[in-house]
Design a protein around this motif. Structure first.
Motif, short mmCIF file in Angstrom:
data_model
loop_
_atom_site.label_atom_id
_atom_site.label_comp_id
_atom_site.label_asym_id
_atom_site.label_seq_id
_atom_site.Cartn_x
_atom_site.Cartn_y
_atom_site.Cartn_z
N LYS A 132 -3.79 1.77 11.80
CA LYS A 132 -3.81 0.68 10.63
C LYS A 132 -5.17 0.62 9.83
N LYS A 133 -6.16 0.68 10.67
CA LYS A 133 -7.52 0.70 9.88
C LYS A 133 -7.47 1.95 9.34
N THR A 134 -7.25 3.12 9.58
CA THR A 134 -7.30 4.39 8.97
C THR A 134 -6.44 4.49 7.46
N LEU A 135 -5.38 3.68 7.70
CA LEU A 135 -4.37 3.54 6.50
C LEU A 135 -5.25 2.73 5.22
N GLU A 136 -5.78 1.67 5.97
CA GLU A 136 -6.81 0.82 5.02
C GLU A 136 -7.85 1.68 4.35
N LEU A 137 -8.60 2.29 5.22
CA LEU A 137 -9.87 2.88 4.85
C LEU A 137 -9.27 4.08 3.78
N SER A 138 -8.00 4.55 4.02
CA SER A 138 -7.62 5.78 3.12
C SER A 138 -7.39 4.98 1.64
N LEU A 139 -6.91 3.69 1.66
CA LEU A 139 -6.73 3.17 0.18
C LEU A 139 -8.14 2.96 -0.36
N ARG A 140 -9.30 2.55 0.61
CA ARG A 140 -10.56 2.40 0.16
C ARG A 140 -11.04 3.55 -0.50
N GLU A 141 -10.81 4.65 0.38
CA GLU A 141 -11.37 6.05 -0.14
C GLU A 141 -10.52 6.38 -1.56
N SER A 142 -9.53 6.29 -1.75
CA SER A 142 -8.61 6.48 -3.00
C SER A 142 -9.38 5.71 -4.00
N LEU A 143 -9.43 4.45 -3.94
CA LEU A 143 -10.15 3.66 -4.83
C LEU A 143 -11.62 3.92 -5.34
N MET A 181 0.79 -1.25 0.07
CA MET A 181 -0.01 -0.02 0.02
C MET A 181 0.89 1.26 0.01
N PHE A 182 1.98 1.22 0.52
CA PHE A 182 2.80 2.51 0.85
C PHE A 182 3.41 2.85 -0.42
N GLU A 183 3.45 1.99 -1.47
CA GLU A 183 3.97 2.35 -2.76
C GLU A 183 2.95 3.40 -3.47
N ARG A 184 1.78 3.15 -3.16
CA ARG A 184 0.92 4.36 -3.61
C ARG A 184 0.74 5.45 -2.94
N PHE A 185 1.55 5.90 -1.82
CA PHE A 185 1.45 7.05 -1.24
C PHE A 185 2.45 8.06 -1.99
N HIS A 231 -6.54 11.61 1.18
CA HIS A 231 -7.25 10.29 1.30
C HIS A 231 -7.06 9.60 2.70
N LEU A 232 -5.96 10.15 3.60
CA LEU A 232 -5.62 9.72 4.64
C LEU A 232 -6.89 10.48 5.88
N LEU A 233 -7.08 11.61 5.48
CA LEU A 233 -7.96 12.46 6.17
C LEU A 233 -9.36 11.69 6.07
N LEU A 234 -9.44 11.43 4.89
CA LEU A 234 -11.08 10.69 4.68
C LEU A 234 -10.92 9.69 5.28
N GLY A 235 -9.93 8.67 5.35
CA GLY A 235 -9.75 7.44 6.08
C GLY A 235 -9.95 7.69 7.58
N LYS A 260 -5.39 6.43 -8.28
CA LYS A 260 -4.47 5.20 -8.27
C LYS A 260 -3.34 5.57 -7.04
N TYR A 261 -3.51 6.57 -6.44
CA TYR A 261 -2.47 7.09 -5.60
C TYR A 261 -3.23 7.23 -4.11
N ILE A 262 -2.46 7.43 -3.07
CA ILE A 262 -2.79 7.81 -1.69
C ILE A 262 -2.40 8.94 -1.35
N GLY A 263 -3.20 10.14 -1.21
CA GLY A 263 -2.43 11.58 -0.72
C GLY A 263 -2.99 11.74 0.79
N SER A 264 -2.57 12.82 1.18
CA SER A 264 -2.94 13.18 2.51
C SER A 264 -4.42 13.47 2.66
#
Length: 184
Positions: free
Chosen positions: A122-133, A1-5, A144-148, A138-142
């Motif tokens: 950790k759940k927040t990071l997972e949810l940020s990926l879901r928000e991005s998708l 996941m961190f490669e998308r950050f 998306h982290l706040l949305l997570g 195709k990326y996770i930015g700040s």
């Protein structure tokens, strides 16, 4: 996941770790991620938070008060009633054992190197990926982290936002609007 950050999301995680160390917390929680988002300062998430009246100083103060245990065991007035001068005890203790010897926060042993994320973080990071998708990114930015953080719905970060009077739905709409469709 961190490669998308993106760079700003990586910076948020780095700043969250620094905040945890500064607060002498042996974990990275949602509160540290929120501090990292604000400290990063220029990404869509930071700009949305600033736009909703949050400052790093105010948020840091609130989190410090919430996460620092009260020193109920050393009540100077109660000790004075039985003839104990806390200042004298503190001076003698620090002379023997060093500055902050009676401070529970100063005695907390910090782990070297990596500080682990809490389950909620950790759940927040997972949810940020879901928000991005969900936004077709195709990326996770700040942002998306706040949305997570907001999607997680609990934890100290959301509690801090609510207690600061932030309208969570309005914040969510604001940060979503600010997130660029492609990584910058």
């Amino acid at each position: 996941m961190f490669e998308r950050f993106t760079d700003d999301a990586r910076q948020v995680v780095k700043l969250a770790q620094e905040e945890a160390r500064r607060l002498r917390h042996p974990w990275i929680g949602t509160e540290h991620l929120l501090l990292g988002i604000l400290d990063e300062g220029h990404g869509p998430a930071a700009q949305a938070l600033i736009g909703h009246g949050l400052t790093l100083t105010d948020l840091h103060g609130w989190i410090t008060r919430i996460t620092t245990p009260a020193d109920d065991a050393l009540d100077p007035d109660a000790l004075a009633v039985i003839g104990i001068d806390l200042d004298q005890v503190r001076q003698a203790t620090e002379a023997s054992f060093g500055p902050g010897a009676l401070d529970p926060k100063a005695r907390r042993v910090m782990p070297k190197g990596h500080i682990p994320f809490t389950k909620r973080a950790k759940k927040t990071l997972e949810l940020s990926l879901r928000e991005s998708l969900a936004l077709g990114h195709k990326y996770i930015g700040s942002g998306h982290l706040l949305l997570g953080l907001l999607r997680g719905g609990d934890g100290l970060a959301v509690r801090a936002l609510v207690e600061a009077g932030v309208d969570l739905a309005a914040l969510r709409a604001d940060v979503t609007r600010r997130i660029p469709p492609k990584a910058a």
